[in-house]
Design a protein around this motif. Structure first.
Motif, short mmCIF file in Angstrom:
data_model
loop_
_atom_site.label_atom_id
_atom_site.label_comp_id
_atom_site.label_asym_id
_atom_site.label_seq_id
_atom_site.Cartn_x
_atom_site.Cartn_y
_atom_site.Cartn_z
N THR A 199 -13.68 67.76 -11.94
CA THR A 199 -13.13 69.10 -11.71
C THR A 199 -11.70 69.19 -12.20
N ALA A 200 -11.34 70.35 -12.70
CA ALA A 200 -9.96 70.57 -13.13
C ALA A 200 -8.98 70.44 -11.98
N MET A 201 -9.48 70.50 -10.73
CA MET A 201 -8.60 70.31 -9.58
C MET A 201 -8.09 68.88 -9.49
N CYS A 202 -8.83 67.95 -10.12
CA CYS A 202 -8.36 66.57 -10.23
C CYS A 202 -8.47 66.20 -11.71
N PRO A 203 -7.41 66.48 -12.48
CA PRO A 203 -7.51 66.30 -13.93
C PRO A 203 -7.97 64.90 -14.36
N ALA A 204 -7.59 63.86 -13.59
CA ALA A 204 -7.99 62.50 -13.97
C ALA A 204 -9.49 62.28 -13.86
N SER A 205 -10.20 63.17 -13.14
CA SER A 205 -11.65 63.00 -13.02
C SER A 205 -12.35 63.16 -14.36
N ILE A 206 -11.65 63.73 -15.36
CA ILE A 206 -12.25 63.85 -16.70
C ILE A 206 -12.54 62.47 -17.31
N LEU A 207 -11.89 61.44 -16.79
CA LEU A 207 -12.16 60.09 -17.30
C LEU A 207 -13.63 59.70 -17.13
N GLN A 208 -14.30 60.33 -16.17
CA GLN A 208 -15.73 60.04 -15.96
C GLN A 208 -16.55 60.41 -17.19
N PHE A 209 -16.00 61.27 -18.04
CA PHE A 209 -16.71 61.68 -19.26
C PHE A 209 -16.32 60.83 -20.47
N GLY A 222 -0.84 50.65 -4.94
CA GLY A 222 -0.25 51.17 -3.70
C GLY A 222 -1.12 52.23 -3.03
N ALA A 223 -1.00 52.28 -1.70
CA ALA A 223 -1.83 53.17 -0.88
C ALA A 223 -1.59 54.65 -1.20
N LYS A 224 -0.38 54.98 -1.70
CA LYS A 224 -0.08 56.39 -1.99
C LYS A 224 -0.99 56.96 -3.09
N LYS A 225 -1.57 56.06 -3.90
CA LYS A 225 -2.44 56.51 -4.99
C LYS A 225 -3.92 56.48 -4.61
N ALA A 226 -4.25 55.98 -3.42
CA ALA A 226 -5.66 55.74 -3.07
C ALA A 226 -6.50 57.02 -3.12
N ALA A 227 -5.99 58.11 -2.58
CA ALA A 227 -6.77 59.36 -2.54
C ALA A 227 -6.99 59.90 -3.96
N ALA A 228 -5.94 59.87 -4.77
CA ALA A 228 -6.07 60.37 -6.15
C ALA A 228 -7.03 59.50 -6.95
N VAL A 229 -6.97 58.19 -6.75
CA VAL A 229 -7.87 57.27 -7.47
C VAL A 229 -9.32 57.54 -7.07
N ALA A 230 -9.57 57.70 -5.76
CA ALA A 230 -10.94 57.95 -5.29
C ALA A 230 -11.47 59.28 -5.86
N ALA A 231 -10.61 60.30 -5.86
CA ALA A 231 -11.03 61.60 -6.40
C ALA A 231 -11.33 61.49 -7.89
N ALA A 232 -10.51 60.73 -8.61
CA ALA A 232 -10.69 60.61 -10.06
C ALA A 232 -11.95 59.83 -10.41
N VAL A 233 -12.19 58.73 -9.67
CA VAL A 233 -13.28 57.82 -10.04
C VAL A 233 -14.62 58.26 -9.45
N GLY A 281 -0.95 56.59 -16.13
CA GLY A 281 -0.75 56.49 -14.69
C GLY A 281 -1.49 57.66 -14.07
N ILE A 282 -1.33 57.85 -12.78
CA ILE A 282 -1.94 59.02 -12.13
C ILE A 282 -0.96 59.58 -11.12
N GLY A 283 -0.79 60.89 -11.14
CA GLY A 283 0.08 61.53 -10.15
C GLY A 283 -0.62 61.59 -8.80
N SER A 284 0.12 61.79 -7.73
CA SER A 284 -0.50 61.84 -6.40
C SER A 284 -1.45 63.04 -6.29
N ASN A 285 -1.29 64.03 -7.17
CA ASN A 285 -2.21 65.18 -7.16
C ASN A 285 -3.31 65.04 -8.22
N GLY A 286 -3.44 63.84 -8.79
CA GLY A 286 -4.52 63.59 -9.75
C GLY A 286 -4.16 63.94 -11.18
N HIS A 287 -2.88 64.25 -11.46
CA HIS A 287 -2.57 64.60 -12.84
C HIS A 287 -2.48 63.36 -13.73
#
Ligand code: GLP
Length: 260
Positions: free
Chosen positions: A214-224, A198-209, A132-138
């Motif tokens: 960046t470590a500021m959005c841990p889920a962004s590591i999925l790009q690697f 849900g819309a509450k995850k939209a910002a975190a999903v956009a940052a991740a994908v 899953g993804i936290g609202s802060n991108g965790h």
């Protein structure tokens, strides 16, 4: 990264379960990484359908959960050990002996974390990890600032995460610490499948994908990750810039071609 935008929560679950089942079908004793939270529940239900209809055999499968609160015994209804038992192990008829959750009660937490990593390694690694993804991108409980090389270890929860999870514990009663698989541990899995609705995850999903890695959005590591799939509904996809392109890549698939 494969991004699948679905019309409904049911479709999110179906697509995620399909990707996971495929990754698990590659060996007779596969290993699946489990997550807690509301996001994976639909996917678990779809995996159960596959098990019940004989399409997926989990008899010899092994399972490792992502994380656990420190200080909660497995018998606590809010512990992730209990959550995994009630949402996954029991409904899917899995042998509890084949499911491991990090030990949040260990006298020596560091030793328990090392033993958890060793157990994953000894099982041959994780074939498919649901996230899953936290609202802060965790992801897991890897809060912003987590090292991309991190392994299973104790972490302090952020105020955001404690507020998000206060609905289970009550305000001010959320544990402050956890044990979580590290980002390095998660990245070793053969296939990553992250679901969000849900819309509450939209910002975190956009940052991740689409954001910077960046470590500021841990889920962004999925790009690697070579085999990462993000499955979202329209609301969670609403802040994605390449929305149309993700739709096209799916809708315009040539017959018989399967993207990564
Ligand atoms: C917790 C879990 C995460 C989960 C997140 C989102 O913090 N440690 O693994 O992804 O919650 O939960 P939900 O799916 O309920 O939004």
């Amino acid at each position: 990264m494969e991004v699948i935008i679905c019309a409904s929560e049911g479709e999110v679950a179906t697509m995620a379960a399909a990707r996971i089942a495929e990754a698990l079908s590659r060996r007779p004793d596969p290993v699946m990484g489990l997550a807690t939270g509301s996001s994976p529940l639909g996917t678990y239900a779809k995996l159960k359908e596959r098990v019940d209809s004989g399409k997926l055999d989990l008899t010899r499968a092994r399972f490792f959960a992502l994380d656990e609160y420190i200080g909660l015994p497995p018998s606590d209804p809010n512990s992730y050990a209990e959550t995994i038992r009630t949402t996954f192990t029991e409904p899917l008829g899995v042998n509890p002996a084949q499911v491991r959750v990090p030990d949040g009660m260990a006298a020596d937490i560091d030793a328990a974390c090392d033993a958890y990593e060793a157990a994953i390694r000894d099982a041959g690694g994780i074939d498919a990890q649901i996230l899953g993804i936290g609202s802060n991108g965790h992801i897991g409980f890897n809060e912003p600032g987590s090292s991309f090389a991190s392994r299973t270890r104790p972490k302090t929860l952020t105020a955001t995460t404690r507020a998000d999870n206060a609905r289970f514990f009550g305000e001010g009663r959320v544990p402050t610490h956890c044990v979580t698989q590290g980002l390095g541990t998660i990245m070793d899995a053969g296939r990553l499948v992250l679901t969000a609705t849900g819309a509450k995850k939209a910002a975190a999903v956009a940052a991740a994908v689409e954001g910077p890695v960046t470590a500021m959005c841990p889920a962004s590591i999925l790009q690697f990750h070579r085999y990462a799939t993000v499955v979202v509904d329209e609301a969670a996809a609403s802040k994605l810039q390449l929305h149309e392109y993700y739709r096209d890549t799916f809708d315009m698939l040539p017959e018989g071609y399967r993207p990564h």
